[in-house]
Design a protein around this motif. Structure first.
Motif, short mmCIF file in Angstrom:
data_model
loop_
_atom_site.label_atom_id
_atom_site.label_comp_id
_atom_site.label_asym_id
_atom_site.label_seq_id
_atom_site.Cartn_x
_atom_site.Cartn_y
_atom_site.Cartn_z
N ASN A 15 0.86 -1.21 -0.29
CA ASN A 15 0.18 -0.05 -0.41
C ASN A 15 0.81 1.77 -0.50
O ASN A 15 0.38 2.20 -0.94
CB ASN A 15 -1.20 -0.32 1.05
N ILE B 135 -6.25 5.80 3.41
CA ILE B 135 -5.43 4.08 3.07
C ILE B 135 -5.15 3.87 4.63
O ILE B 135 -5.39 3.44 5.19
CB ILE B 135 -4.32 4.32 2.14
N ILE C 32 -6.61 0.80 6.47
CA ILE C 32 -5.83 -0.50 6.90
C ILE C 32 -5.42 -0.40 8.66
O ILE C 32 -5.07 -1.52 8.80
CB ILE C 32 -3.85 -0.20 6.24
N ALA D 195 -6.06 -1.75 0.40
CA ALA D 195 -6.84 -1.29 1.56
C ALA D 195 -7.84 -1.63 2.11
O ALA D 195 -8.00 -2.34 3.45
CB ALA D 195 -6.99 0.04 1.87
#
Length: 521
Positions: A53, A212, A216, A408
């Motif tokens: 990511n 993101i 996550i 994600a």
């Protein structure tokens, strides 16, 4: 001023194509390396997810800015710098001694990748004209498809035979070769590009980073944790600021007026749905195959070819089909096939043979491959020619941002769904994973099952294995249904919006850009 042309345009093509091959291999390769990284560093799932990511995030977040840098400071210069950054960071990744250094080097490598892709495309457009330019970009697109298709297999072979570090070492070495070749390229820039939109770059990259991070870390810290709430607030504030900043620009790098064009909107919706239904599979299926079926990373890479090989051939077939099938129908079909294939992929279960999984893999690959052949050119052609460059940048930014968010989101869904399926089924076991569904869900999504199994008594391992694999499979099925539903909804939206007639160009069209000026090296 005029610059000496390189000895042959082939040098430009080979250099850019070789660099572009590294980018998808680096993305898919990192996902294949994750089980090895987790085993060596004993890192958390969230930390491991940043290997992929972090790269995708900076790749997407700095795409528009790197295009502006290339126009202003010189395409060859930015290409050289981007390739050097990518190569050095890949070598640092290979030599990393802890997960923090690996994550950081991968994030900076994504910034280099953004510079390589944007400046490389501009170099090809500058070097070739007419039919030669079309052929050059066809080779460029095919190379990216080849990298995406064979990336998991290459990475799996390297990881199995030489260890996970070789997955980053090889792109680093090849990147240094590209740096040497890049010194032979011509230089060019846009004489009207006199400033960089720093405000837009910072607000967009910051907003994407906050989103993101929330997706996550939320699966680990809790969706109502202070960190997640702060991250979502930061995302909303920065995204709002980005919209305000871009609307006030004379030459915005992200022109929201383009969203008044129905075909452009439908293509953006389609590409986000396609990457949401495809890219997470490249990232997480190798871990599933490694954990549940006990496959080596090389074997998992071979299995992934069933999914990726169609993306090599179907761009050409799609281009041929455009003679008879309208573009909007072809794009709608590609999203629909991806939705159907993703739903069909729920046939996956522990021990499934390749023949049983071939059909859903192939359907997804055909859907994605069909889109590769038509969407990029259509996105640029759907707007006024004076805004073609901006449309290409916006379209690729939507694609990469969709990839980063999709990876994600699906990663978080997999953890939560797997944890839900585990429930209280671990309560009967002793050891660190007894009463620990969150820890086991994280380990499974890192491709780790042998390690957790070894912590329970020998007589209980068969039962532990069955619970772990069935729960992980159930979590994967739930995630696949969510992905399929998203793609199905997008199919309807693409069909509806794509059928609308285009509207006149907005009055805020930026000043037409002149032909890029050739400058001395």
């Amino acid at each position: 001023m005029r610059e000496a042309t390189p000895k042959s345009p082939v040098i430009s093509l080979v250099t850019v194509v070789l660099a572009s091959l590294l980018l998808p291999v680096s993305l898919t390769g990192a996902s294949v390396a994750m089980p090895g990284v987790a085993a060596d560093f004993h890192s958390s799932l969230a930390a491991d997810q940043w290997i992929v990511n972090g790269y995708d995030l900076t790749f997407a977040g700095f795409m528009l800015a790197c295009g502006a840098f290339a126009d202003r400071f010189g395409r060859r210069r930015i290409f050289l710098l981007g390739t050097l950054v990518f190569a050095v960071c890949s070598l640092i990744s290979a030599a990393s001694t802890d997960i923090a250094l690996l994550d950081a080097s991968r994030a900076v490598a994504g910034l280099g990748a953004a510079a390589v892709l944007t400046s490389g495309s501009a170099i090809l457009a500058h070097t070739f004209d007419g039919a030669a330019r079309a052929k050059a970009f066809a080779v460029f697109g095919t190379t990216v498809g080849v990298g995406m298709a064979f990336g998991p297999f290459i990475a799996g072979s390297l990881s199995t035979n030489l260890g996970w570090r070789s997955v980053f070492l090889l792109p680093g070495i090849v990147g240094l070769v590209v740096v040497a070749l890049a010194t032979l390229l011509p230089e060019s820039r846009d004489p009207q590009a006199n400033r960089v939109d720093w405000a837009g770059t910072i607000t967009f990259s910051g907003a994407l980073s906050a989103l993101i991070a929330a997706l996550i870390e939320g699966s680990q810290l809790g969706w109502a944790s202070a960190f997640d709430i702060a991250a979502y607030i930061a995302f909303a504030v920065l995204l709002t600021a980005f919209v305000i900043v871009e609307r006030r620009q004379t030459r915005p790098m992200f022109d929201f007026a383009l969203f008044r064009q129905p075909q452009f909107v439908s293509l953006c919706v389609a590409v986000v749905a396609l990457v949401f239904g495809f890219t997470p599979l490249l990232v997480y299926l190798p871990s599933y195959l490694t954990a549940v079926n006990g496959e080596t990373t090389m074997h998992a890479g071979v299995d992934m070819l069933m999914l990726t090989v169609p993306t090599i051939f179907f761009p050409l077939i799609a281009g041929y089909l455009l003679r008879w099938i309208p573009l909007r129908h072809l794009v709608t079909a590609s999203v629909g096939l991806t939705a159907a294939g993703t739903a069909w992929l729920t046939v996956l279960h522990p021990g499934i043979g390749n023949w049983a999984a071939l059909a859903p893999y192939a359907v997804i690959g055909i859907g994605i491959g069909t889109s590769f052949g038509v969407m990029d050119g259509a996105a640029v052609s759907s707007v006024d020619p004076s805004r073609a460059g901006m449309a290409a940048g916006m379209f690729n930014t939507m694609r990469l941002a969709g990839e980063a968010i999709g990876i994600a989101v699906v990663g978080s869904l997999l953890v939560n769904f797997t944890r839900s399926h585990l429930g209280h089924r671990l309560d009967a076991f002793t050891g660190p994973y007894g009463h620990g569904p969150t820890a086991l869900a994280g380990a499974l999504n890192q491709g780790q099952l042998a390690g957790p199994e070894s912590t329970v008594p020998q007589g209980s391992r068969a039962a532990f294995h069955t619970i772990a694999t069935s729960s992980y499979t159930g979590g994967l099925h739930d995630a696949l249904w969510v992905m399929a539903a998203f793609c199905a909804a997008a199919t309807v939206l693409v069909a509806a919006v794509g059928s609308k007639q285009p509207t006149p160009a907005a009055a805020t069209t930026p000043a037409t850009r002149t032909e890029p000026e050739k400058v001395a090296a």
